[in-house]
Design a protein around this motif. Structure first.
Motif, PDB file in Angstrom:
ATOM      1  N   GLN A   9     -40.268  39.455   8.708  1.00  0.00           N
ATOM      2  CA  GLN A   9     -41.097  39.813   9.872  1.00  0.00           C
ATOM      3  C   GLN A   9     -40.321  39.544  11.161  1.00  0.00           C
ATOM      4  O   GLN A   9     -40.357  40.345  12.102  1.00  0.00           O
ATOM      5  CB  GLN A   9     -42.397  39.007   9.859  1.00  0.00           C
ATOM      6  N   ARG A  64     -37.527  50.245  10.183  1.00  0.00           N
ATOM      7  CA  ARG A  64     -38.259  50.967   9.132  1.00  0.00           C
ATOM      8  C   ARG A  64     -37.531  50.853   7.790  1.00  0.00           C
ATOM      9  O   ARG A  64     -38.148  50.683   6.756  1.00  0.00           O
ATOM     10  CB  ARG A  64     -38.442  52.434   9.521  1.00  0.00           C
ATOM     11  N   GLN A  68     -38.915  46.698   4.566  1.00  0.00           N
ATOM     12  CA  GLN A  68     -39.589  46.705   3.265  1.00  0.00           C
ATOM     13  C   GLN A  68     -41.065  47.063   3.424  1.00  0.00           C
ATOM     14  O   GLN A  68     -41.368  48.165   3.841  1.00  0.00           O
ATOM     15  CB  GLN A  68     -39.373  45.378   2.546  1.00  0.00           C
ATOM     16  N   LYS A  69     -41.964  46.122   3.142  1.00  0.00           N
ATOM     17  CA  LYS A  69     -43.395  46.458   3.167  1.00  0.00           C
ATOM     18  C   LYS A  69     -44.024  46.352   4.557  1.00  0.00           C
ATOM     19  O   LYS A  69     -45.204  46.662   4.729  1.00  0.00           O
ATOM     20  CB  LYS A  69     -44.158  45.563   2.188  1.00  0.00           C
ATOM     21  N   ILE A  70     -43.259  45.915   5.518  1.00  0.00           N
ATOM     22  CA  ILE A  70     -43.797  45.809   6.876  1.00  0.00           C
ATOM     23  C   ILE A  70     -43.854  47.205   7.493  1.00  0.00           C
ATOM     24  O   ILE A  70     -42.880  47.952   7.450  1.00  0.00           O
ATOM     25  CB  ILE A  70     -42.924  44.868   7.735  1.00  0.00           C
ATOM     26  N   ASP A  71     -45.002  47.539   8.046  1.00  0.00           N
ATOM     27  CA  ASP A  71     -45.191  48.847   8.667  1.00  0.00           C
ATOM     28  C   ASP A  71     -44.625  48.806  10.091  1.00  0.00           C
ATOM     29  O   ASP A  71     -45.315  48.426  11.038  1.00  0.00           O
ATOM     30  CB  ASP A  71     -46.672  49.212   8.683  1.00  0.00           C
TER      31      ASP A  71
END
Ligand SMILES: [Fe+2]
Length: 76
Positions: A9, A64, A68-71
């Motif tokens: 993050q 992006r 990974q899974k972070i939008d």
């Protein structure tokens, strides 16, 4: 910047923050290139604007790609 979200993050936030800085510089150089009467100086700022836009895109793309899974779109 988001605190406590972990390394991933933090990386995404730093990339997006860097993208924001580049976008602001791009905007400023765009204004300068449009308003300056000296054609050579205007072209100089125009080239800087393009350079800043390139880094803005790079930082956004990396956020992006490596987030990974972070939008990153939503975070932006
Ligand atoms: Fe820059």
């Amino acid at each position: 910047m988001n605190k406590g979200g972990g390394r991933l993050q933090s990386m995404v936030d730093r990339l997006l923050f860097s993208a924001m800085i580049e976008a602001r510089s791009c905007d400023r150089f765009k204004l300068l290139s449009a308003e300056i009467k000296d054609p050579e100086l205007s072209m100089f700022y125009y080239i800087l604007m393009i350079s800043e836009a390139g880094r803005y895109n790079t930082f956004n793309r990396f956020a992006r790609k490596y987030g990974q899974k972070i939008d990153a779109y939503k975070r932006w």
